[in-house]
Enzyme design. Structure first.
Site, mmCIF file in Angstrom:
data_model
loop_
_atom_site.group_PDB
_atom_site.id
_atom_site.type_symbol
_atom_site.label_atom_id
_atom_site.label_comp_id
_atom_site.label_asym_id
_atom_site.label_seq_id
_atom_site.Cartn_x
_atom_site.Cartn_y
_atom_site.Cartn_z
ATOM 1 N N GLU A 365 0.862 -1.205 -0.107
ATOM 2 C CA GLU A 365 0.065 -0.073 -0.070
ATOM 3 C C GLU A 365 0.964 1.381 -0.209
ATOM 4 O O GLU A 365 1.747 1.487 0.756
ATOM 5 C CB GLU A 365 -0.914 -0.050 1.334
ATOM 6 C CG GLU A 365 -2.054 -1.023 1.387
ATOM 7 C CD GLU A 365 -2.730 -1.051 2.418
ATOM 8 O OE1 GLU A 365 -3.835 -1.574 2.529
ATOM 9 O OE2 GLU A 365 -2.430 -0.363 3.634
ATOM 10 N N CYS A 366 0.608 2.101 -1.027
ATOM 11 C CA CYS A 366 1.110 3.392 -0.719
ATOM 12 C C CYS A 366 2.793 3.356 -0.938
ATOM 13 O O CYS A 366 3.462 3.182 -1.606
ATOM 14 C CB CYS A 366 0.413 4.337 0.088
ATOM 15 S SG CYS A 366 0.748 6.048 -0.235
ATOM 16 N N GLY A 367 3.329 3.622 0.199
ATOM 17 C CA GLY A 367 4.635 3.482 0.618
ATOM 18 C C GLY A 367 5.267 2.142 -0.012
ATOM 19 O O GLY A 367 6.262 2.138 -0.517
ATOM 20 N N SER A 468 -1.189 -0.719 -4.575
ATOM 21 C CA SER A 468 -2.067 0.273 -4.620
ATOM 22 C C SER A 468 -1.836 1.497 -3.608
ATOM 23 O O SER A 468 -1.109 1.343 -2.722
ATOM 24 C CB SER A 468 -3.520 -0.241 -4.381
ATOM 25 O OG SER A 468 -3.559 -0.418 -2.743
#
Length: 498
Positions: A365-367, A468
């Site tokens: 996720e993200c990072g 994502s």
């Protein structure tokens, strides 16, 4: 009986995090078991609340839960065993996520007949109105939790009573039980503030905090600096505790929390015993957890354990290789702050890339997405990342996605059936560049920005990897943990046979 209270404010940056941290730390120092909660999707404030209370902060966000009963049950599970639960609100007390209009005709009619009532006829807002849904006040009413309203009293005196009185009457069923005044000058100013609130509002002022720069925790583009990044910030937490002990009536606050009535129609289940760090499970999921990757809801880790997985924490800075695992979970955080140090661990980056090519299930996720890209760039700084995803990431000066997300899983999703609808949130100051146009995506977004290509998409898929910008919470994605563990089990089975 679950002793509890909510810390709220008229608006952000009023001092509610300072007060909540101070209360958690001061009450824990008395030997009480303090359970912190955060209303909203935040990760960073909870990292500090966890440090202050000595107990993992849990999430309470109506957006993630299917219904009010689910939210109340989540609170009851998390609060069991605690002497007091302290819930920090977010934004202003009445700021929430409005439900969609019942129909467009109602909306059109209401909008076409503007009126300005005279002051005496201004009605209070029904506490069950669509526009109140998801607010801190909504959560407090649902949990029948008394509210302490934190007010920034700088540059006002008697007017503070008008402000507090307005919050008392706006949605009348909202249980505001006391006020804490922040940034007040000592002496006459503090006395006038207290007298105004107690005379005109009929509720006690339970604390008056002076202006004090030592109570400030530094922030940056996504909020406060997370607790896990810098040990040098701990003195700010100690200052919050001292301020609470010196300037807040802790005994009165405990009495208010203990007087909270029972929560109607709520079961109090026996919580599962979650052995987070264990190798006693047949399925093992590695979790990057270090200074760069800190964004994990405890509910998500527990959901993986409940699905049958053991968790192995991995430090992306120092681990020379991946341990023997069946899946990998890389949460969010701030890899851009540490990009050079992450890049310097060449052996781990190569191991992650090789494992992905071999079919290891990876959820990021993200990072985590940023780490799996080829390269991360921020201004003049640039560093190689794991190279799992055929894309690069560049930091931007403004948010590229910020808010709640509603997403539908597509056929490419490796862990959820197509058509599954999940709820999450996003907050990122980065964007993808040089993306392979043939790269599949896992989600169609009906709310949110995702990868930001204008196609309402998110979730890059390659091999058995999903990365994502959307952060999921187990309550908003009930099948996610089972799906990831099932993929891990299939991977383990296939490799046992080879």
């Amino acid at each position: 009986m679950l002793s509890r209270l909510v810390i709220a404010a008229p608006q952000g940056r009023s001092g509610k995090t300072t007060v909540t941290l101070g209360l958690c730390a001061a009450l824990a120092a008395r030997g009480l078991i303090v359970q912190p909660f955060k209303k909203g999707p935040d990760y960073i404030d909870p990292s500090w609340l966890t440090e202050a209370a000595g107990r993992p902060c849990r999430n309470l966000d109506p957006f993630f839960h299917a219904d009010d009963a689910g939210l109340a049950a989540a609170f009851a599970r998390g609060a069991l065993g605690a002497d007091i639960s302290i819930i920090e609100g977010n934004h202003g007390l009445y700021d929430g996520v409005p439900l969609p209009p019942r129909n467009t005709e109602e909306t059109r009619t209401a909008a076409s007949v503007p009126s300005v009532p005279s002051v005496p006829s201004i009605p209070s807002v029904p506490s069950d109105s669509d526009e109140s849904h998801g607010s801190t006040a909504y959560v407090a009413r649902l949990l029948r939790a008394p509210i302490l309203l934190v007010v920034d009293a700088a540059r006002m005196s008697r007017s503070v009573a008008a402000l507090v009185r307005g919050f008392q009457t706006f949605e009348p069923a909202t249980p505001i039980s006391g006020v804490i005044l922040n940034s007040a000058a000592p002496g006459r100013h503090a006395t006038r503030l207290r007298d105004a609130v107690e005379r005109h509002c009929g509720i006690p002022v339970l604390g008056i905090l002076p202006r004090d720069e030592t109570l400030t925790i530094p922030d940056r583009h996504l909020g406060l600096v997370p607790r896990g990044e810098d040990e040098g910030l701990i003195p700010a937490l100690a200052a919050c505790r001292r301020a609470a002990e010196q300037h807040i009536d802790l005994d009165a606050i405990l009495a208010i929390a203990r007087a909270a009535p029972p929560i109607p129609n709520t079961q109090y289940p026996i919580p599962a015993q979650h052995a987070i760090r264990t190798t006693q499970y047949a399925i093992r999921i590695g979790v990057f957890r270090d200074r760069a990757f800190t964004f994990y809801y405890p509910e998500n880790l527990e959901a993986l354990i409940d699905a049958g997985a053991g968790l192995l924490f991995i430090d992306a800075f120092t681990a020379p290789r991946l341990p023997a695992i069946d899946a990998l979970y890389i949460g969010g955080g701030f890899p851009e702050i540490f990009m050079e140090a992450l890049s310097a661990n060449i052996a781990l980056r190569q191991a992650v890339r090789a494992a992905a090519a071999d079919g290891l299930p990876i959820y990021a996720e993200c990072g985590g997405l940023m780490y799996l890209a080829r390269r991360l760039t921020w201004g003049e700084r640039s560093a190689e990342m794991a190279g799992v995803l055929p894309c690069d990431v560049e930091m931007t000066g403004r948010p590229q996605g910020h808010g709640y997300v509603i997403a539908e899983a597509l056929a490419a999703h490796p862990f959820l059936p197509a058509g599954t609808v999940v709820r999450g949130h996003e907050f990122h100051n980065s964007r993808l560049v040089n993306v392979d146009p043939n790269l599949a995506t896992a989600y169609r977004l009906t709310r949110g920005n995702g990868v930001g290509d204008g196609g309402h998409r998110d979730g890059l898929c390659i091999h058995n990897v999903l990365a994502s910008y959307t952060h999921l919470h187990a309550a908003g994605a009930p099948g996610w943990a089972n799906g990831l563990v099932a993929a891990a089990r299939a991977y383990a089975s296939a490799h046992d046979q080879t």
